[in-house]
Design a protein around this motif. Sequence first.
Motif, PDB file in Angstrom:
ATOM      1  N   TYR A 177    -113.253  60.485  57.409  1.00  0.00           N
ATOM      2  CA  TYR A 177    -113.213  60.509  55.940  1.00  0.00           C
ATOM      3  C   TYR A 177    -113.098  61.943  55.415  1.00  0.00           C
ATOM      4  O   TYR A 177    -112.358  62.210  54.458  1.00  0.00           O
ATOM      5  CB  TYR A 177    -114.455  59.821  55.362  1.00  0.00           C
ATOM      6  CG  TYR A 177    -114.449  59.796  53.850  1.00  0.00           C
ATOM      7  CD1 TYR A 177    -113.623  58.916  53.163  1.00  0.00           C
ATOM      8  CD2 TYR A 177    -115.238  60.682  53.110  1.00  0.00           C
ATOM      9  CE1 TYR A 177    -113.581  58.896  51.782  1.00  0.00           C
ATOM     10  CE2 TYR A 177    -115.208  60.673  51.727  1.00  0.00           C
ATOM     11  CZ  TYR A 177    -114.375  59.778  51.071  1.00  0.00           C
ATOM     12  OH  TYR A 177    -114.342  59.774  49.701  1.00  0.00           O
ATOM     13  N   ILE A 214    -109.558  63.154  55.677  1.00  0.00           N
ATOM     14  CA  ILE A 214    -108.709  62.558  54.626  1.00  0.00           C
ATOM     15  C   ILE A 214    -109.014  63.211  53.270  1.00  0.00           C
ATOM     16  O   ILE A 214    -108.115  63.610  52.534  1.00  0.00           O
ATOM     17  CB  ILE A 214    -108.932  61.020  54.554  1.00  0.00           C
ATOM     18  CG1 ILE A 214    -108.324  60.360  55.784  1.00  0.00           C
ATOM     19  CG2 ILE A 214    -108.312  60.438  53.283  1.00  0.00           C
ATOM     20  CD1 ILE A 214    -108.592  58.878  55.899  1.00  0.00           C
ATOM     21  N   TRP A 241    -106.076  65.011  51.562  1.00  0.00           N
ATOM     22  CA  TRP A 241    -105.523  64.214  50.464  1.00  0.00           C
ATOM     23  C   TRP A 241    -106.659  63.773  49.540  1.00  0.00           C
ATOM     24  O   TRP A 241    -107.019  62.572  49.522  1.00  0.00           O
ATOM     25  CB  TRP A 241    -104.798  62.980  51.010  1.00  0.00           C
ATOM     26  CG  TRP A 241    -103.734  63.305  52.003  1.00  0.00           C
ATOM     27  CD1 TRP A 241    -102.496  63.784  51.758  1.00  0.00           C
ATOM     28  CD2 TRP A 241    -103.830  63.153  53.432  1.00  0.00           C
ATOM     29  NE1 TRP A 241    -101.797  63.960  52.929  1.00  0.00           N
ATOM     30  CE2 TRP A 241    -102.593  63.583  53.971  1.00  0.00           C
ATOM     31  CE3 TRP A 241    -104.829  62.720  54.313  1.00  0.00           C
ATOM     32  CZ2 TRP A 241    -102.345  63.575  55.350  1.00  0.00           C
ATOM     33  CZ3 TRP A 241    -104.568  62.715  55.669  1.00  0.00           C
ATOM     34  CH2 TRP A 241    -103.351  63.142  56.169  1.00  0.00           C
ATOM     35  N   LYS A 293    -107.008  63.086  46.486  1.00  0.00           N
ATOM     36  CA  LYS A 293    -106.783  62.028  45.493  1.00  0.00           C
ATOM     37  C   LYS A 293    -106.745  60.629  46.126  1.00  0.00           C
ATOM     38  O   LYS A 293    -107.015  59.631  45.472  1.00  0.00           O
ATOM     39  CB  LYS A 293    -105.477  62.286  44.726  1.00  0.00           C
ATOM     40  CG  LYS A 293    -105.667  63.368  43.680  1.00  0.00           C
ATOM     41  CD  LYS A 293    -104.419  63.614  42.887  1.00  0.00           C
ATOM     42  CE  LYS A 293    -104.637  64.798  41.950  1.00  0.00           C
ATOM     43  NZ  LYS A 293    -103.372  65.360  41.498  1.00  0.00           N
ATOM     44  N   LYS A 294    -106.384  60.607  47.430  1.00  0.00           N
ATOM     45  CA  LYS A 294    -106.263  59.304  48.092  1.00  0.00           C
ATOM     46  C   LYS A 294    -107.563  58.910  48.804  1.00  0.00           C
ATOM     47  O   LYS A 294    -107.674  57.778  49.307  1.00  0.00           O
ATOM     48  CB  LYS A 294    -105.121  59.342  49.111  1.00  0.00           C
ATOM     49  CG  LYS A 294    -103.757  59.382  48.472  1.00  0.00           C
ATOM     50  CD  LYS A 294    -102.681  59.303  49.532  1.00  0.00           C
ATOM     51  CE  LYS A 294    -101.302  59.377  48.886  1.00  0.00           C
ATOM     52  NZ  LYS A 294    -100.255  59.628  49.826  1.00  0.00           N
ATOM     53  N   ALA A 295    -108.512  59.837  48.878  1.00  0.00           N
ATOM     54  CA  ALA A 295    -109.723  59.608  49.688  1.00  0.00           C
ATOM     55  C   ALA A 295    -110.456  58.332  49.288  1.00  0.00           C
ATOM     56  O   ALA A 295    -110.825  57.528  50.152  1.00  0.00           O
ATOM     57  CB  ALA A 295    -110.644  60.811  49.598  1.00  0.00           C
ATOM     58  N   SER A 339    -109.447  55.614  47.776  1.00  0.00           N
ATOM     59  CA  SER A 339    -108.794  54.346  48.108  1.00  0.00           C
ATOM     60  C   SER A 339    -108.625  54.163  49.610  1.00  0.00           C
ATOM     61  O   SER A 339    -108.394  53.042  50.076  1.00  0.00           O
ATOM     62  CB  SER A 339    -107.448  54.247  47.394  1.00  0.00           C
ATOM     63  OG  SER A 339    -106.699  55.399  47.645  1.00  0.00           O
ATOM     64  N   LEU A 340    -108.728  55.266  50.395  1.00  0.00           N
ATOM     65  CA  LEU A 340    -108.572  55.127  51.842  1.00  0.00           C
ATOM     66  C   LEU A 340    -109.916  54.966  52.565  1.00  0.00           C
ATOM     67  O   LEU A 340    -109.948  54.777  53.775  1.00  0.00           O
ATOM     68  CB  LEU A 340    -107.828  56.337  52.412  1.00  0.00           C
ATOM     69  CG  LEU A 340    -106.321  56.392  52.118  1.00  0.00           C
ATOM     70  CD1 LEU A 340    -105.711  57.666  52.676  1.00  0.00           C
ATOM     71  CD2 LEU A 340    -105.601  55.183  52.697  1.00  0.00           C
ATOM     72  N   THR A 362    -115.846  48.833  45.160  1.00  0.00           N
ATOM     73  CA  THR A 362    -114.929  49.663  44.370  1.00  0.00           C
ATOM     74  C   THR A 362    -114.386  48.862  43.186  1.00  0.00           C
ATOM     75  O   THR A 362    -114.294  49.369  42.059  1.00  0.00           O
ATOM     76  CB  THR A 362    -113.745  50.141  45.259  1.00  0.00           C
ATOM     77  OG1 THR A 362    -114.294  50.677  46.450  1.00  0.00           O
ATOM     78  CG2 THR A 362    -112.902  51.197  44.588  1.00  0.00           C
TER      79      THR A 362
END
Lengths: 412, 82
Positions: A299, A302, A306, A308-310, A312-313, A354
């Motif tokens: 994590y 990521i 990235w 901004k994508k953390a 959602s990933l 989420t």
Amino acid sequence: MNVCGIEWVVCLLVFSALFFLSPCIRFRQILLSGCNFGFVATWVPNLSGWMALALFTGAGFGAAVLLRRYPRKSLLAFYLILLLASFVIIKQYAFLKLLLPAEFFQRVIATVGWSYILFRQIQVAVDAYQSQIENLSLWNYLNFQFNVFGFIAGPIQRYQDFCKSWTELAPILTEAESILRAYLRVFVGVIKITLVAGVCLSLFQSVLRILSDPAAVRHESHGRQILQLAAMFYSYPLYVYFNFSGYCDMVIAGASLFGLKMPENFDRPGLSRNMIEFWTRWHRTLGFWIRDYIFTPMYKAIATHWPKKAGSLAFLCYFVAFFLAGLWHGSTWNFVAYGLLNGLGLAGTKLWETHLVKKRGRAGLRLYLQNPVIHVAAIVLTLNFVCLTMFCFATDLGQTYLVMKNVLSAAT
Amino acid sequence: MKAPTDEVQEVFRNVFGDETIVLTDDMTAADVPGWDSLGHLNLIIALEKRFKIKFATAEIAKLKEDNQNAGTLLALIARKLR
């Protein structure tokens, strides 16, 4: 030597008394060390087994020494790849049969305890690389790896925490009441394993025998078939729980009689309201290890690259981490299914949370979590999902399919 | 060196999206909505970025243990800034 066996209990009582009477720390360390190596010796069948074990653990110590001196990311990565590859090959994971010739699988090495050695190797290597290990010595390291109270099935302890007790090894239970409590916990562990888990297992096996036989299933009424299927579905997880928590009671209490403080491994797992919470209550030291050494670095990588994508990933990290944890439990296809279900359960939990935060905000989530009806429903759902995951390795997948086929064809 | 409490508090507020958070030494994860495993990691990443420090895996794990609180985190940051 089995931990629940009479020999183990007798050895525990005799050697813990000797430990208590030992005059100095060196003597106590030698005594416990003798117990550690003596116990491991009962699991290693021959010289080649010893050589393989020495090579596997020795390499871990060598790597830790090197990583402390040369903390290079490439060195750590090289060692971890080598370690994991050798582990997968030695354990003869089922998927290797698709890649390698049959002759490769004819030579088998006894690997009892290796799965836990692997966890401890990775922990020491990563912590050595990050300068988190102060006193690294072969004597400490070998006793940490071969610790009789964690060798077979955990709990997974950190090297640093082990050393805190080991380097000042002395009785920690000095009052009669606390010693009696430890004996009582050992006794409770014996009862859990031999009696309660034993009953659950025999119930499971007897129902499995009936449901695996199409003729026997046809003779049962529809109501009895459902009852038998439910008995099979719940008795196996109960067996696993009582067997494993009984084992943990015995080793944690046993360790305390030798001045070692082992981490607790269970915290009322039946009360978990989702799969993320479940892994902080069931086999906790494994759940925390996965969180620290698989989920966290994944994590963080990521989120750093990235950001901004953390968010959602994150669910993907949960999935990968706990899928791998499922795979670690065993080398057959059953555990691939077990890993997939666990991965899906944890990722699903995160996705749902989420979704709720997006829809209702943090305050709304708090209200949702406080709702008693939702709380009870979540506990029941989680408990049943956990039983489903364990159904994957209760038998081989072929037999599970056969049971389901027999029940469904009798019902129709 | 003392940890810059105000700056850490600002990081807390940003990460957990709550402008009312007032950082105290005895504050624990149970006191802050969203301070779960993932929230903890987001906090660590934000602190690393803000103070240009690095937390080791063992340190991050230790901070999640039962007897840890914001005071332990502040002390660790202060040690790293020394």
